[in-house]
Design a protein around this motif. Structure first.
Motif, PDB file in Angstrom:
ATOM      1  N   MET A  83       9.453  -2.558  -8.131  1.00  0.00           N
ATOM      2  CA  MET A  83       8.232  -3.133  -7.587  1.00  0.00           C
ATOM      3  C   MET A  83       7.940  -4.454  -8.292  1.00  0.00           C
ATOM      4  N   ILE A  84       7.581  -5.428  -7.527  1.00  0.00           N
ATOM      5  CA  ILE A  84       7.161  -6.721  -8.058  1.00  0.00           C
ATOM      6  C   ILE A  84       5.726  -6.567  -8.554  1.00  0.00           C
ATOM      7  N   LYS A  85       5.410  -7.137  -9.695  1.00  0.00           N
ATOM      8  CA  LYS A  85       4.087  -6.981 -10.281  1.00  0.00           C
ATOM      9  C   LYS A  85       2.974  -7.400  -9.327  1.00  0.00           C
ATOM     10  N   GLU A  86       3.224  -8.403  -8.505  1.00  0.00           N
ATOM     11  CA  GLU A  86       2.196  -8.860  -7.568  1.00  0.00           C
ATOM     12  C   GLU A  86       1.886  -7.809  -6.502  1.00  0.00           C
ATOM     13  N   ASP A  87       2.829  -6.906  -6.234  1.00  0.00           N
ATOM     14  CA  ASP A  87       2.594  -5.875  -5.221  1.00  0.00           C
ATOM     15  C   ASP A  87       1.351  -5.054  -5.520  1.00  0.00           C
ATOM     16  N   ILE A  88       1.116  -4.729  -6.788  1.00  0.00           N
ATOM     17  CA  ILE A  88      -0.029  -3.905  -7.146  1.00  0.00           C
ATOM     18  C   ILE A  88      -1.332  -4.612  -6.803  1.00  0.00           C
ATOM     19  N   ASN A  89      -1.375  -5.944  -6.934  1.00  0.00           N
ATOM     20  CA  ASN A  89      -2.587  -6.686  -6.581  1.00  0.00           C
ATOM     21  C   ASN A  89      -2.913  -6.510  -5.099  1.00  0.00           C
ATOM     22  N   GLY A  90      -1.906  -6.632  -4.265  1.00  0.00           N
ATOM     23  CA  GLY A  90      -2.117  -6.470  -2.828  1.00  0.00           C
ATOM     24  C   GLY A  90      -2.548  -5.064  -2.458  1.00  0.00           C
ATOM     25  N   ILE A  91      -1.955  -4.074  -3.095  1.00  0.00           N
ATOM     26  CA  ILE A  91      -2.325  -2.684  -2.802  1.00  0.00           C
ATOM     27  C   ILE A  91      -3.768  -2.428  -3.210  1.00  0.00           C
ATOM     28  N   ILE A  92      -4.137  -2.856  -4.402  1.00  0.00           N
ATOM     29  CA  ILE A  92      -5.521  -2.649  -4.859  1.00  0.00           C
ATOM     30  C   ILE A  92      -6.506  -3.339  -3.925  1.00  0.00           C
ATOM     31  N   ARG A  93      -6.205  -4.562  -3.526  1.00  0.00           N
ATOM     32  CA  ARG A  93      -7.148  -5.333  -2.717  1.00  0.00           C
ATOM     33  C   ARG A  93      -7.149  -4.935  -1.245  1.00  0.00           C
ATOM     34  N   SER A  94      -6.140  -4.172  -0.828  1.00  0.00           N
ATOM     35  CA  SER A  94      -6.125  -3.712   0.572  1.00  0.00           C
ATOM     36  C   SER A  94      -6.674  -2.289   0.710  1.00  0.00           C
ATOM     37  N   ARG A  95      -6.997  -1.656  -0.403  1.00  0.00           N
ATOM     38  CA  ARG A  95      -7.545  -0.307  -0.357  1.00  0.00           C
ATOM     39  C   ARG A  95      -8.869  -0.302   0.399  1.00  0.00           C
ATOM     40  N   ARG A  96      -9.022   0.620   1.325  1.00  0.00           N
ATOM     41  CA  ARG A  96     -10.240   0.708   2.127  1.00  0.00           C
ATOM     42  C   ARG A  96     -10.644   2.160   2.307  1.00  0.00           C
ATOM     43  N   SER A  97     -11.911   2.361   2.584  1.00  0.00           N
ATOM     44  CA  SER A  97     -12.363   3.655   3.077  1.00  0.00           C
ATOM     45  C   SER A  97     -12.046   3.689   4.563  1.00  0.00           C
ATOM     46  N   VAL A  98     -11.282   4.675   4.965  1.00  0.00           N
ATOM     47  CA  VAL A  98     -10.994   4.891   6.381  1.00  0.00           C
ATOM     48  C   VAL A  98     -11.621   6.243   6.709  1.00  0.00           C
ATOM     49  N   PHE A  99     -12.616   6.217   7.568  1.00  0.00           N
ATOM     50  CA  PHE A  99     -13.438   7.389   7.826  1.00  0.00           C
ATOM     51  C   PHE A  99     -12.794   8.317   8.852  1.00  0.00           C
ATOM     52  N   PRO A 100     -13.110   9.615   8.785  1.00  0.00           N
ATOM     53  CA  PRO A 100     -12.498  10.574   9.706  1.00  0.00           C
ATOM     54  C   PRO A 100     -12.622  10.196  11.183  1.00  0.00           C
ATOM     55  N   ALA A 101     -13.704   9.565  11.571  1.00  0.00           N
ATOM     56  CA  ALA A 101     -13.862   9.165  12.975  1.00  0.00           C
ATOM     57  C   ALA A 101     -12.796   8.149  13.394  1.00  0.00           C
ATOM     58  N   GLN A 102     -12.140   7.501  12.439  1.00  0.00           N
ATOM     59  CA  GLN A 102     -11.110   6.506  12.731  1.00  0.00           C
ATOM     60  C   GLN A 102      -9.699   7.101  12.764  1.00  0.00           C
ATOM     61  N   TYR A 103      -9.558   8.385  12.436  1.00  0.00           N
ATOM     62  CA  TYR A 103      -8.236   8.995  12.375  1.00  0.00           C
ATOM     63  C   TYR A 103      -7.711   9.295  13.773  1.00  0.00           C
ATOM     64  N   ASN A 104      -6.377   9.275  13.894  1.00  0.00           N
ATOM     65  CA  ASN A 104      -5.745   9.692  15.142  1.00  0.00           C
ATOM     66  C   ASN A 104      -5.168  11.103  14.950  1.00  0.00           C
ATOM     67  N   ASP A 105      -4.439  11.578  15.928  1.00  0.00           N
ATOM     68  CA  ASP A 105      -3.942  12.959  15.896  1.00  0.00           C
ATOM     69  C   ASP A 105      -2.645  13.153  15.117  1.00  0.00           C
ATOM     70  N   LYS A 106      -2.051  12.074  14.624  1.00  0.00           N
ATOM     71  CA  LYS A 106      -0.791  12.198  13.897  1.00  0.00           C
ATOM     72  C   LYS A 106      -1.031  12.903  12.556  1.00  0.00           C
TER      73      LYS A 106
END
Length: 191
Positions: free
Chosen positions: A1-24
């Protein structure tokens, strides 16, 4: 893993609520990886206080029924919200899996309780980042109803529920941008 990858993962973390889930369905293999990553959270004196209870299938439905019935029982007629009652059930049904986030207090109380709560929260952050890195939706909910979970789970002595971690697949277009105030407004440098 490139060290910069962790920055992107941390900053892309979101709350995704159950109403937004699909059936998969979220796979058991992914949930096992999620839990293994949680297990590597920092832990003072190696108390490793995090405990997780995984609910899928009928167990999610039983949780939804328990929570909605408990909400009905503890809420006065004036405060009762049919919308909230239905949302409790819908959240449980919409999730592919629900992980009850629990904490086991060190029986010897060698460290302050807040450190064990914080350690459990760091385990959840590891789970959240694992979800973000794999495009799995998740959301940590801590409803008032968690204080009644000893009526649903068989807890060990000193164990308690800190909330629910809902998991589900989602369509990426549902995610919006997240904002944070500038870090400079929250930092004081001392020399």
């Amino acid at each position: 893993m490139i060290k910069e990858d962790i920055n992107g993962i941390i900053r892309s973390r979101r709350s995704v609520f159950p109403a937004q889930y699909n059936d998969k369905v979220v796979s058991k293999a992914f949930i096992e990886t999620l839990l293994e990553n949680a297990n590597w959270a920092p832990t003072h004196k190696l108390t490793q206080p995090w405990r997780f209870k995984i609910l899928q299938g009928g167990a999610k439905n039983r949780l939804g029924a328990f929570l909605s019935d408990t909400y009905t029982d503890i809420t006065s007629n004036d405060d009762f919200s049919p919308f909230k009652h239905k949302k409790i059930i819908n959240n449980c049904n919409a999730a592919s899996a629900i992980i009850a986030i629990c904490m086991q207090r060190d029986p010897k109380e060698r460290i302050p309780e807040w450190e064990e709560v914080a350690s459990t929260a760091m385990a959840v952050q590891n789970m959240w980042l694992t979800c973000a890195a794999n495009d799995i939706g998740c959301y940590w909910s801590t409803p008032k109803l968690i204080q009644y979970m000893d009526g649903f789970f068989d807890f060990e002595e000193g164990e308690r529920c800190l909330g629910f971690f809902y998991l589900g697949n989602y369509n990426p277009e549902y995610l919006g941008e997240s904002k944070r105030d500038r870090i400079e407004s929250k930092v004081e440098w001392l020399e």
